[in-house]
Design a protein around this motif. Structure first.
Motif, PDB file in Angstrom:
ATOM      1  N   ILE A  54      -6.938 -50.558 -22.258  1.00 44.46           N
ATOM      2  CA  ILE A  54      -6.235 -50.673 -21.076  1.00 44.46           C
ATOM      3  C   ILE A  54      -5.563 -49.411 -20.705  1.00 44.46           C
ATOM      4  O   ILE A  54      -5.754 -48.689 -19.471  1.00 44.46           O
ATOM      5  N   ALA A  55      -4.814 -48.669 -21.720  1.00 45.29           N
ATOM      6  CA  ALA A  55      -3.868 -47.459 -21.346  1.00 45.29           C
ATOM      7  C   ALA A  55      -5.073 -46.387 -21.057  1.00 45.29           C
ATOM      8  O   ALA A  55      -4.618 -45.628 -20.067  1.00 45.29           O
ATOM      9  N   LYS A  56      -6.110 -46.427 -21.489  1.00 41.08           N
ATOM     10  CA  LYS A  56      -6.953 -45.275 -21.562  1.00 41.08           C
ATOM     11  C   LYS A  56      -7.536 -45.335 -20.304  1.00 41.08           C
ATOM     12  O   LYS A  56      -7.869 -44.385 -19.474  1.00 41.08           O
ATOM     13  N   ALA A  57      -8.135 -46.592 -19.811  1.00 42.35           N
ATOM     14  CA  ALA A  57      -8.861 -46.945 -18.726  1.00 42.35           C
ATOM     15  C   ALA A  57      -7.801 -46.524 -17.319  1.00 42.35           C
ATOM     16  O   ALA A  57      -8.363 -46.301 -16.245  1.00 42.35           O
ATOM     17  N   LEU A  58      -6.550 -46.706 -17.555  1.00 39.72           N
ATOM     18  CA  LEU A  58      -5.641 -46.353 -16.489  1.00 39.72           C
ATOM     19  C   LEU A  58      -5.260 -44.906 -16.664  1.00 39.72           C
ATOM     20  O   LEU A  58      -4.653 -44.594 -15.562  1.00 39.72           O
ATOM     21  N   GLY A  59      -5.547 -44.427 -17.531  1.00 40.61           N
ATOM     22  CA  GLY A  59      -5.125 -42.906 -17.636  1.00 40.61           C
ATOM     23  C   GLY A  59      -3.718 -42.532 -18.070  1.00 40.61           C
ATOM     24  O   GLY A  59      -3.314 -41.784 -17.327  1.00 40.61           O
ATOM     25  N   LEU A  60      -2.909 -43.743 -18.363  1.00 36.21           N
ATOM     26  CA  LEU A  60      -1.490 -43.768 -18.601  1.00 36.21           C
ATOM     27  C   LEU A  60      -1.304 -43.618 -20.365  1.00 36.21           C
ATOM     28  O   LEU A  60      -2.167 -44.286 -21.044  1.00 36.21           O
ATOM     29  N   THR A  64       3.971 -45.649 -22.352  1.00 32.74           N
ATOM     30  CA  THR A  64       4.341 -46.013 -21.235  1.00 32.74           C
ATOM     31  C   THR A  64       4.270 -47.499 -20.721  1.00 32.74           C
ATOM     32  O   THR A  64       5.045 -48.049 -20.288  1.00 32.74           O
ATOM     33  N   LEU A  65       2.892 -47.828 -21.056  1.00 24.71           N
ATOM     34  CA  LEU A  65       2.488 -49.213 -20.597  1.00 24.71           C
ATOM     35  C   LEU A  65       3.169 -50.141 -21.562  1.00 24.71           C
ATOM     36  O   LEU A  65       3.773 -51.378 -21.065  1.00 24.71           O
ATOM     37  N   PHE A  66       3.200 -49.985 -22.745  1.00 23.53           N
ATOM     38  CA  PHE A  66       3.374 -50.919 -23.761  1.00 23.53           C
ATOM     39  C   PHE A  66       4.678 -50.478 -24.548  1.00 23.53           C
ATOM     40  O   PHE A  66       4.762 -50.428 -25.738  1.00 23.53           O
ATOM     41  N   HIS A  67       5.673 -50.253 -23.753  1.00 19.83           N
ATOM     42  CA  HIS A  67       7.061 -49.817 -24.317  1.00 19.83           C
ATOM     43  C   HIS A  67       7.747 -50.390 -25.235  1.00 19.83           C
ATOM     44  O   HIS A  67       8.376 -49.829 -26.324  1.00 19.83           O
TER      45      HIS A  67
END
Length: 103
Positions: A54-60, A64-67
């Motif tokens: 998910i993080a890779k697909a969103l480029g984040l 950051t996403l799963f803090h």
């Protein structure tokens, strides 16, 4: 009294970001070469591989996403988890190690 929304990412805001990016969880799974259930579970905090996809697909950045997720067992490392080549049991590996030391 008005309720203020939470600051930061949670499963609802991540799912919204996936939709805004024009993606689906199935498309993320296909692009990452994993099963769709892994992405669904990753969104809920139950599958590190899915969450990384998910993080890779969103480029984040993952953190950051799963803090506040995936903090146990060394899962808070900056590097993604590497897949192991084999799936030998711990007992089999220990026996192989003992045999090597004995020779």
């Amino acid at each position: 009294m008005t309720k203020t929304p939470p600051v930061g990412w949670n499963r609802h805001t991540i799912k919204a970001a996936i939709g805004i990016a024009g993606l689906t969880m199935a498309a993320i799974a296909k692009g990452a070469g994993i099963e769709p259930w892994q992405v669904r579970h990753g969104l809920r905090g139950n599958n590190r591989t899915g969450a990384e996809a998910i993080a890779k697909a969103l480029g984040l950045p993952f953190r950051t996403l799963f803090h506040d997720s995936y903090l146990n067992g060394g899962a808070d490392l900056a590097q993604p988890i590497q897949k192991q080549a084999g799936r030998a049991s711990q007992n089999a590996r220990a026996a192989a190690d003992r045999a090597q030391r004995a020779s």
